[in-house]
Design a protein around this motif. Structure first.
Motif, PDB file in Angstrom:
ATOM      1  N   MET B  29       1.013  -1.613   0.179  1.00  0.00           N
ATOM      2  CA  MET B  29       0.412   0.019   0.035  1.00  0.00           C
ATOM      3  C   MET B  29       0.884   1.630  -0.159  1.00  0.00           C
ATOM      4  SD  MET B  29      -3.383  -0.470   2.728  1.00  0.00           S
ATOM      5  CE  MET B  29      -3.920   0.742   1.892  1.00  0.00           C
ATOM      6  N   LYS B  30       2.230   1.462   0.519  1.00  0.00           N
ATOM      7  CA  LYS B  30       2.536   2.611   1.034  1.00  0.00           C
ATOM      8  C   LYS B  30       3.430   3.395   0.069  1.00  0.00           C
ATOM      9  CE  LYS B  30       4.620   0.444   4.803  1.00  0.00           C
ATOM     10  NZ  LYS B  30       5.210   0.550   5.645  1.00  0.00           N
ATOM     11  N   GLY B  31       3.749   1.966  -0.920  1.00  0.00           N
ATOM     12  CA  GLY B  31       4.724   1.815  -2.484  1.00  0.00           C
ATOM     13  C   GLY B  31       3.865   2.744  -3.570  1.00  0.00           C
ATOM     14  N   MET B  32       2.545   1.949  -3.321  1.00  0.00           N
ATOM     15  CA  MET B  32       1.800   2.396  -4.362  1.00  0.00           C
ATOM     16  C   MET B  32       1.460   3.467  -4.512  1.00  0.00           C
ATOM     17  SD  MET B  32      -0.949  -1.313  -4.911  1.00  0.00           S
ATOM     18  CE  MET B  32      -2.345  -0.734  -3.871  1.00  0.00           C
ATOM     19  N   TRP B  33       0.547   3.791  -3.122  1.00  0.00           N
ATOM     20  CA  TRP B  33       0.041   5.290  -3.263  1.00  0.00           C
ATOM     21  C   TRP B  33       1.281   6.442  -3.259  1.00  0.00           C
ATOM     22  CZ3 TRP B  33      -3.625   8.504  -3.100  1.00  0.00           C
ATOM     23  CH2 TRP B  33      -3.672  10.024  -2.556  1.00  0.00           C
ATOM     24  N   ALA B  34       2.727   6.005  -2.582  1.00  0.00           N
ATOM     25  CA  ALA B  34       3.496   7.128  -3.091  1.00  0.00           C
ATOM     26  C   ALA B  34       4.034   6.900  -4.308  1.00  0.00           C
ATOM     27  CB  ALA B  34       5.014   6.484  -2.557  1.00  0.00           C
ATOM     28  N   GLU B  35       3.642   5.563  -5.019  1.00  0.00           N
ATOM     29  CA  GLU B  35       3.755   6.097  -6.769  1.00  0.00           C
ATOM     30  C   GLU B  35       2.808   7.291  -7.265  1.00  0.00           C
ATOM     31  OE1 GLU B  35       4.183   2.289  -8.427  1.00  0.00           O
ATOM     32  OE2 GLU B  35       3.177   3.178 -10.437  1.00  0.00           O
ATOM     33  N   ALA B  36       1.499   6.554  -6.696  1.00  0.00           N
ATOM     34  CA  ALA B  36       0.599   7.474  -7.413  1.00  0.00           C
ATOM     35  C   ALA B  36       0.786   8.609  -7.254  1.00  0.00           C
ATOM     36  CB  ALA B  36      -0.861   6.558  -6.800  1.00  0.00           C
ATOM     37  N   ALA B  37       0.751   9.344  -5.888  1.00  0.00           N
ATOM     38  CA  ALA B  37       1.023  10.844  -4.919  1.00  0.00           C
ATOM     39  C   ALA B  37       2.292  11.216  -6.001  1.00  0.00           C
ATOM     40  CB  ALA B  37       1.465  10.284  -4.062  1.00  0.00           C
ATOM     41  N   ARG B  38       3.276  10.417  -6.369  1.00  0.00           N
ATOM     42  CA  ARG B  38       4.640  11.484  -7.128  1.00  0.00           C
ATOM     43  C   ARG B  38       3.728  11.809  -8.309  1.00  0.00           C
ATOM     44  NH1 ARG B  38       8.701  12.743  -5.306  1.00  0.00           N
ATOM     45  NH2 ARG B  38       7.264  15.214  -6.119  1.00  0.00           N
ATOM     46  N   SER B  39       3.192  10.394  -8.967  1.00  0.00           N
ATOM     47  CA  SER B  39       2.456  10.639 -10.186  1.00  0.00           C
ATOM     48  C   SER B  39       1.661  11.970 -11.039  1.00  0.00           C
ATOM     49  CB  SER B  39       1.992   9.692 -10.920  1.00  0.00           C
ATOM     50  OG  SER B  39       1.585   9.358 -11.842  1.00  0.00           O
ATOM     51  N   ILE B 120      -7.102   3.661  -2.694  1.00  0.00           N
ATOM     52  CA  ILE B 120      -6.294   3.187  -3.082  1.00  0.00           C
ATOM     53  C   ILE B 120      -7.319   2.105  -2.506  1.00  0.00           C
ATOM     54  CG2 ILE B 120      -5.118   3.436  -0.216  1.00  0.00           C
ATOM     55  CD1 ILE B 120      -2.414   2.786  -1.641  1.00  0.00           C
ATOM     56  N   GLU B 121      -6.212   0.520  -3.178  1.00  0.00           N
ATOM     57  CA  GLU B 121      -6.805  -0.621  -2.651  1.00  0.00           C
ATOM     58  C   GLU B 121      -5.743  -1.273  -3.181  1.00  0.00           C
ATOM     59  OE1 GLU B 121     -10.808   0.123  -1.722  1.00  0.00           O
ATOM     60  OE2 GLU B 121      -9.624  -1.500   0.347  1.00  0.00           O
ATOM     61  N   LYS B 122      -5.502  -2.132  -2.514  1.00  0.00           N
ATOM     62  CA  LYS B 122      -5.023  -3.199  -2.165  1.00  0.00           C
ATOM     63  C   LYS B 122      -5.454  -4.789  -2.404  1.00  0.00           C
ATOM     64  CE  LYS B 122      -0.611  -5.661  -2.769  1.00  0.00           C
ATOM     65  NZ  LYS B 122       0.236  -5.397  -4.386  1.00  0.00           N
ATOM     66  N   MET B 123      -5.291  -5.924  -3.619  1.00  0.00           N
ATOM     67  CA  MET B 123      -6.850  -6.292  -3.053  1.00  0.00           C
ATOM     68  C   MET B 123      -6.117  -7.812  -3.574  1.00  0.00           C
ATOM     69  SD  MET B 123      -9.551  -4.984  -5.742  1.00  0.00           S
ATOM     70  CE  MET B 123     -10.927  -5.720  -4.981  1.00  0.00           C
ATOM     71  N   ASN B 124      -4.492  -8.266  -4.203  1.00  0.00           N
ATOM     72  CA  ASN B 124      -4.694  -9.025  -4.163  1.00  0.00           C
ATOM     73  C   ASN B 124      -3.223  -9.478  -3.468  1.00  0.00           C
ATOM     74  OD1 ASN B 124      -5.895  -9.994  -7.214  1.00  0.00           O
ATOM     75  ND2 ASN B 124      -4.710  -7.832  -7.741  1.00  0.00           N
ATOM     76  N   ASP B 125      -3.281  -9.448  -2.394  1.00  0.00           N
ATOM     77  CA  ASP B 125      -3.035  -9.795  -1.237  1.00  0.00           C
ATOM     78  C   ASP B 125      -2.897 -10.530  -0.447  1.00  0.00           C
ATOM     79  OD1 ASP B 125      -3.722  -8.179  -0.215  1.00  0.00           O
ATOM     80  OD2 ASP B 125      -2.030  -6.629   1.485  1.00  0.00           O
ATOM     81  N   LEU B 126      -4.366 -10.667  -0.073  1.00  0.00           N
ATOM     82  CA  LEU B 126      -5.178 -11.856   0.747  1.00  0.00           C
ATOM     83  C   LEU B 126      -5.353 -13.226  -0.058  1.00  0.00           C
ATOM     84  CD1 LEU B 126      -7.987  -9.835   1.412  1.00  0.00           C
ATOM     85  CD2 LEU B 126      -5.942  -9.986   2.927  1.00  0.00           C
ATOM     86  N   THR B 127      -5.377 -14.181   0.637  1.00  0.00           N
ATOM     87  CA  THR B 127      -5.159 -15.792   0.126  1.00  0.00           C
ATOM     88  C   THR B 127      -6.055 -15.519  -0.351  1.00  0.00           C
ATOM     89  OG1 THR B 127      -6.654 -16.032   2.203  1.00  0.00           O
ATOM     90  CG2 THR B 127      -4.285 -16.425   2.075  1.00  0.00           C
TER      91      THR B 127
END
Lengths: 273, 397
Positions: B29-39, B120-127
């Protein structure tokens, strides 16, 4: 003695004030439960059957294999010493009686053979589901949430507030608390839409049994009293629904989680065999 | 009470917008949000620093990622916004559509000049098992879920009823699926970038009869971020803003069975009516629309609810290809929509805004550019229609 009467997916016989209900399914010479039935669902059906003719029914004893909370919520029957007794048999049948227990014989000619392999898989699936270690991994209906709406869910208790409201609501659009002036919806209606969900499309609560059943079917129903509801079709009558079909609303097992079974309303299509 | 539409208040512009690619991310999540914010920060034409941000609203259902509480505080500390007033906004799949509306209102009210809205949504890190428990979390768990329904099921009920009431068949949904896959083909941030033939889409694996796999959006990870500014500070950031000319929202009964009709989304109709009125336009003025097509039937219903087709005529609209890019009346889902671009629940609403910001500024891949686009709309729906946010955007105020 009355003949076998098909009622809500079960077979009923009566002899005076002794009444007998059994599953319509057999495995060899043994009467066995359908895929989502147990003693509780059959007892509810029999009480409802008797309620058509008799008002003020009551129970004096309930077999311990029947879920007492569920049968009372579904039938709103009272418990008092002069009431009927419910006794479960060793097979998928039970009796409701006053006085001495009656003698009834299974009408094997009216029963159908169940798919042995599927029956075995479903029985194992229920056992696995009912394990207390089978817990939610996310959103689900907690025990408390399930209990809060139990009566409304099982006996279709509604509110009468400028029309019939079901499921029950707290306030109306004017911000007025809706009174507890309850009415019961007639448990029948018409299919207004339907879907059949693959195992992948169903909630995970059904993940163990849905593949065995080949998916699960849900219907949207406009009840004869007006309110709409969504209901699963019963598991042991594989009928493909159509818009316009007539249905009866019955009680069956939905799924098990955290060590207890969730019971709920399901639909049986009545205009086609 | 101030007049609806904020006639006496400031106008609000988008001065920056960015997002991650949607899909199955390796980033957390942190990396994805930082990437979106940077963009988003980098998309601002003139100098911009996150210290200039007054407020932030971040939409998330918190499906995965493991940080359910105080999500916004965690994310903003990883994007240079620590110390700012932030909060998570949750309205199911419409979370960031409502985050955008909250950000817009913060500026309209005069309490802030520069506000971030994101999701943001992280959906694919769950079993797989945990993922299945979460799917459908935003429907009516007490009644619909006990009846075996998650969203494929509820939208399938809508589709079958629609086919019953109107001159429409599943083929109309197939046309929508094919269109959106084609629109998303060249979108560099889309989750599923492939053309799909009519026959293939028609014969997909049945998920919830009558909806097949090709009627359903994918399960995506992703983050999106937009930067809003009050009119009196816009020039500090860009000479080429995109204006949010109206923001409207509405709600409906959570469960389908409580609604008078399941072949229309009243929340969409109410929000659209308000949004058009506030912006002083009609549906005919819209050049492109990012529409919430979590399932193809959702786009079909929205085509009517947003006023692009008359009641009962959306099937014909789809058959005639009137939502195709640069061919039809209005380009519906130039990004590929949720069907192709993807649907990271909380990120979807502001992800739609990112697409519109770039389309109206002529910054998308050239093959995807909607010609002469001046006015756009975003439509973000929560669950099966219990919440809806509609925004109208323009090159001009």
């Amino acid at each position: 003695m009355t003949d076998n009467t098909m009622w809500q997916g079960y077979l009923i016989q009566s002899n005076g004030d002794n009444h007998f209900i059994n599953s319509p399914w057999k495995l060899g010479d043994e009467c066995v439960f359908g895929y989502d039935s147990d003693y509780t669902t059959m007892a509810i059906s029999l009480i409802r059957y008797l309620s058509i003719e008799k008002s003020n029914l009551s129970l004096s004893s309930i077999d311990e294999r029947i879920n007492q909370q569920t049968i009372i919520a579904a039938t709103q029957i009272e418990v008092n010493p002069s009431g009927y007794k419910i006794k479960c048999n060793d097979d998928a049948s039970l009796q409701v009686y006053i006085g001495d227990e009656g003698v009834f014989h299974l009408a094997f000619d009216s029963m159908q053979d169940i798919d042995e392999e599927k029956y075995s898989k479903i029985a194992n699936a229920w056992q696995n589901e009912s394990n207390i270690m089978n817990t939610s991994q996310g959103a689900y209906i907690s025990g408390q949430q399930y209990d809060e709406s139990l009566e409304s869910r099982l006996s279709l208790v509604a509110q009468n507030h400028q029309g019939i409201i079901w499921p029950q609501r707290q306030m109306d659009s004017e911000g007025t608390n809706i009174s507890q002036s309850y009415v019961k919806i007639e448990p029948s209606g018409t299919v207004t839409s339907w879907t059949k969900l693959s195992a992948a499309g169903a909630p995970s609560e059904f993940a163990i049994r849905a593949p065995i059943l080949g998916g699960i079917s849900t219907v949207m129903v406009e009840t004869n009293d007006g309110p709409n509801g969504v209901f699963l079709l019963v598991d042991d009558i594989p009928t493909s629904p159509k818009i316009g079909d007539s249905v009866d609303i019955v009680v069956r097992m939905l799924y098990a989680q955290e060590g207890f079974i969730r019971y709920g309303a399901k639909a049986i299509i009545t205009n086609r065999s | 009470m101030l007049p609806a539409g904020g006639a006496y208040m400031v106008d609000v512009a988008i001065v920056g917008a960015g997002q991650t690619k949607y899909g199955n991310h390796q980033l957390g999540m942190k990396g994805m949000w930082a990437e979106a914010a940077r963009s988003a920060f980098d998309s601002v034409d003139k100098d911009f620093h996150p210290k200039q941000i007054d407020e932030a609203f971040i939409g998330s259902v918190a499906f995965g990622g493991g940080q359910l509480g105080n999500t916004a505080a965690l994310l903003t500390e990883h994007s240079g916004m620590q110390g700012k007033p932030v909060r998570r906004v949750e309205n199911a799949c419409a979370s960031s559509g409502f985050a955008l509306r909250d950000a817009w209102m913060a500026i309209k009210s005069g309490q802030a000049d520069v506000v971030v809205a994101g999701g943001i949504e992280k959906m694919n890190d769950l079993t797989p098992e945990r993922k299945r428990f979460w799917l459908g979390v935003s429907g009516d768990t007490e009644w619909e879920r006990l009846a075996g329904l998650t969203f494929p099921g509820t939208y399938a009920l809508m589709a079958r009823r629609y086919f019953h009431e109107f001159d429409s068949t599943h083929d109309d949904l197939v046309h929508i699926s094919v269109k959106n896959h084609h629109h998303g083909l060249e979108n560099n941030v889309a989750h599923i970038r492939k053309d799909v033939s009519f026959d293939k889409a028609k014969s997909g694996f049945m998920v919830a009869d009558p909806l097949t796999l090709y009627d359903c959006c994918p399960t995506s990870d992703g983050a999106s971020c937009v930067i809003l500014a009050a009119d009196h500070v816009v020039k500090q950031f860009t000479d080429d803003p995109v204006w949010i000319n109206s923001s409207a929202a509405a709600s409906d009964y959570l469960a389908l069975h409580d609604r008078p009709s399941i072949t229309q989304l009243i929340a969409t109709q109410m929000a659209a009516k308000k949004a058009y009125s506030m912006a002083g336009i009609t549906a005919k003025d819209i050049d492109l629309a990012e529409v919430h097509d979590c399932f193809t039937i959702a786009e079909l219903l929205a085509t009517e609810d947003l006023g692009f087709a008359n009641r009962g005529k959306a099937g014909l609209f789809a058959r005639e290809g009137r939502g195709r890019r640069n061919e039809g009346d209005v380009c519906i889902n130039p990004s590929g929509g949720l069907k192709s671009k993807g649907h990271p629940l909380g990120a979807t609403g502001t992800g739609q805004t990112v697409e519109i910001f770039k389309q109206l500024r002529g910054e998308v891949e050239s093959v995807r550019q909607v010609r002469d686009a001046e006015v756009a709309l975003s439509h973000n729906v929560g669950g099966s229609g219990a919440t809806c946010a509609v925004h109208v955007y323009g090159r001009d105020k």
